[in-house]
Write a protein that holds these residues in place. Structure first.
Motif, PDB file in Angstrom:
ATOM      1  N   THR A   1       5.492 -18.321   5.157  1.00 18.25           N
ATOM      2  CA  THR A   1       5.816 -17.231   4.022  1.00 18.25           C
ATOM      3  C   THR A   1       5.053 -16.199   3.881  1.00 18.25           C
ATOM      4  OG1 THR A   1       6.280 -18.803   2.125  1.00 18.25           O
ATOM      5  CG2 THR A   1       5.376 -16.893   1.855  1.00 18.25           C
TER       6      THR A   1
ATOM      7  N   PRO B   1      -0.529  -9.392  -3.953  1.00 20.46           N
ATOM      8  CA  PRO B   1       0.680  -9.283  -3.507  1.00 20.46           C
ATOM      9  C   PRO B   1       1.576 -10.146  -3.753  1.00 20.46           C
ATOM     10  CG  PRO B   1      -2.020 -10.520  -2.645  1.00 20.46           C
ATOM     11  CD  PRO B   1      -2.451  -9.537  -3.652  1.00 20.46           C
ATOM     12  N   GLN B   2       2.445 -10.432  -2.637  1.00 20.22           N
ATOM     13  CA  GLN B   2       3.309 -10.618  -3.368  1.00 20.22           C
ATOM     14  C   GLN B   2       4.759 -11.620  -2.398  1.00 20.22           C
ATOM     15  OE1 GLN B   2       6.082  -7.586  -5.099  1.00 20.22           O
ATOM     16  NE2 GLN B   2       5.221  -8.194  -6.936  1.00 20.22           N
TER      17      GLN B   2
ATOM     18  N   GLU C   1      11.641  -6.934  -8.908  1.00 20.69           N
ATOM     19  CA  GLU C   1      12.029  -8.069  -7.718  1.00 20.69           C
ATOM     20  C   GLU C   1      13.455  -8.696  -7.642  1.00 20.69           C
ATOM     21  OE1 GLU C   1       9.852  -9.072  -4.587  1.00 20.69           O
ATOM     22  OE2 GLU C   1       9.093  -7.427  -5.692  1.00 20.69           O
TER      23      GLU C   1
ATOM     24  N   VAL D   1       7.002 -14.006   0.345  1.00 22.32           N
ATOM     25  CA  VAL D   1       8.325 -13.620   0.569  1.00 22.32           C
ATOM     26  C   VAL D   1       8.606 -14.485   1.578  1.00 22.32           C
ATOM     27  CG1 VAL D   1       9.820 -12.101   1.652  1.00 22.32           C
ATOM     28  CG2 VAL D   1       8.082 -11.193   0.308  1.00 22.32           C
TER      29      VAL D   1
ATOM     30  N   ARG E   1      11.307  -4.131  -3.680  1.00 20.16           N
ATOM     31  CA  ARG E   1      10.405  -3.854  -4.695  1.00 20.16           C
ATOM     32  C   ARG E   1      10.154  -2.343  -4.667  1.00 20.16           C
ATOM     33  NH1 ARG E   1       7.326  -6.264  -8.258  1.00 20.16           N
ATOM     34  NH2 ARG E   1       5.990  -4.528  -9.403  1.00 20.16           N
TER      35      ARG E   1
ATOM     36  N   LYS F   1       2.872 -12.492   2.980  1.00 19.96           N
ATOM     37  CA  LYS F   1       2.193 -11.707   1.770  1.00 19.96           C
ATOM     38  C   LYS F   1       2.698 -10.724   1.373  1.00 19.96           C
ATOM     39  CE  LYS F   1      -0.513 -15.176   0.954  1.00 19.96           C
ATOM     40  NZ  LYS F   1      -1.792 -15.784   0.002  1.00 19.96           N
ATOM     41  N   ARG F   2       3.503  -9.236   0.718  1.00 21.57           N
ATOM     42  CA  ARG F   2       3.199  -8.433   1.106  1.00 21.57           C
ATOM     43  C   ARG F   2       2.518  -7.713   0.145  1.00 21.57           C
ATOM     44  NH1 ARG F   2       9.312  -6.943  -1.566  1.00 21.57           N
ATOM     45  NH2 ARG F   2       7.883  -7.433  -2.975  1.00 21.57           N
ATOM     46  N   VAL F   3       2.195  -6.584   0.486  1.00 23.20           N
ATOM     47  CA  VAL F   3       1.391  -5.931  -0.248  1.00 23.20           C
ATOM     48  C   VAL F   3       1.218  -4.294  -0.506  1.00 23.20           C
ATOM     49  CG1 VAL F   3      -1.610  -4.890  -0.739  1.00 23.20           C
ATOM     50  CG2 VAL F   3      -0.947  -7.469  -0.589  1.00 23.20           C
TER      51      VAL F   3
ATOM     52  N   GLN G   1      -1.086  -2.881  -5.361  1.00 25.68           N
ATOM     53  CA  GLN G   1      -0.164  -4.200  -5.963  1.00 25.68           C
ATOM     54  C   GLN G   1      -0.967  -5.551  -5.807  1.00 25.68           C
ATOM     55  OE1 GLN G   1       3.899  -3.216  -5.639  1.00 25.68           O
ATOM     56  NE2 GLN G   1       3.782  -2.108  -7.191  1.00 25.68           N
TER      57      GLN G   1
ATOM     58  N   ALA H   1      13.499  -9.113  -0.412  1.00 26.82           N
ATOM     59  CA  ALA H   1      12.855  -9.148  -1.465  1.00 26.82           C
ATOM     60  C   ALA H   1      12.584  -7.433  -1.434  1.00 26.82           C
ATOM     61  CB  ALA H   1      11.431 -10.179  -0.916  1.00 26.82           C
TER      62      ALA H   1
END
Length: 149
Positions: free
Chosen positions: A95, A105-106, A39, A108, A117, A97-99, A103, A115
């Protein structure tokens, strides 16, 4: 400061639009995978928000530009077993949230940084979802590229 932020958001959204205009379609990946997942983030510039992969290059898979409230909800067709890079940049406030697949959620931030991945050993289809988190506004740019070994 609010006027400056609005102008900056509009300018970056326009840059994102021109950057991705030629690359909003699917392609086929032909490159083999690369090493481990990571990341990373880097400051975004008008010409380098995500990366410099040309949309007609063999490593380009697909990309898009969406409003944050609409989010990104796609199921990308990939070559099974390959490694891909999924890059996301958000410009605005708050913000997202990336999924990617199953995986966790992360987050951004919508501060203009990208970002990235790596997704190793991909299945033939990979769902990607990016959704706003609490009062986020702006634009989301995303891109999938195949990584070579």
């Amino acid at each position: 400061m609010t006027v400056l932020r609005r102008r900056l958001t509009a300018a970056v959204a326009l840059a994102l639009t021109s950057f991705l205009a030629a690359g909003c379609s699917s392609g086929s990946a032909t490159q083999p995978g690369a090493p481990s997942a990571s990341e990373t983030g880097k400051p975004a510039g008008a010409g380098s928000v995500l990366d410099k992969t040309p949309p007609d290059g063999p490593e380009f898979v697909e990309s898009g530009l969406e409003r944050v409230p609409d989010g990104v909800h796609t199921r990308s067709s990939l070559m099974e077993g390959r490694t891909y890079k999924v890059s996301v940049a958000c410009v605005g406030t708050g913000t997202v949230k990336r999924v990617i697949g199953e995986q966790a959620p992360q987050p951004v931030p919508c501060d203009g940084t990208s970002a990235t991945r790596r997704v190793q050993n991909s299945p033939a289809q990979r769902p990607i979802n990016i959704a706003a988190a609490s009062d986020a506004t702006g634009m989301i740019a995303w891109r999938i590229t195949a990584l070579s070994s």
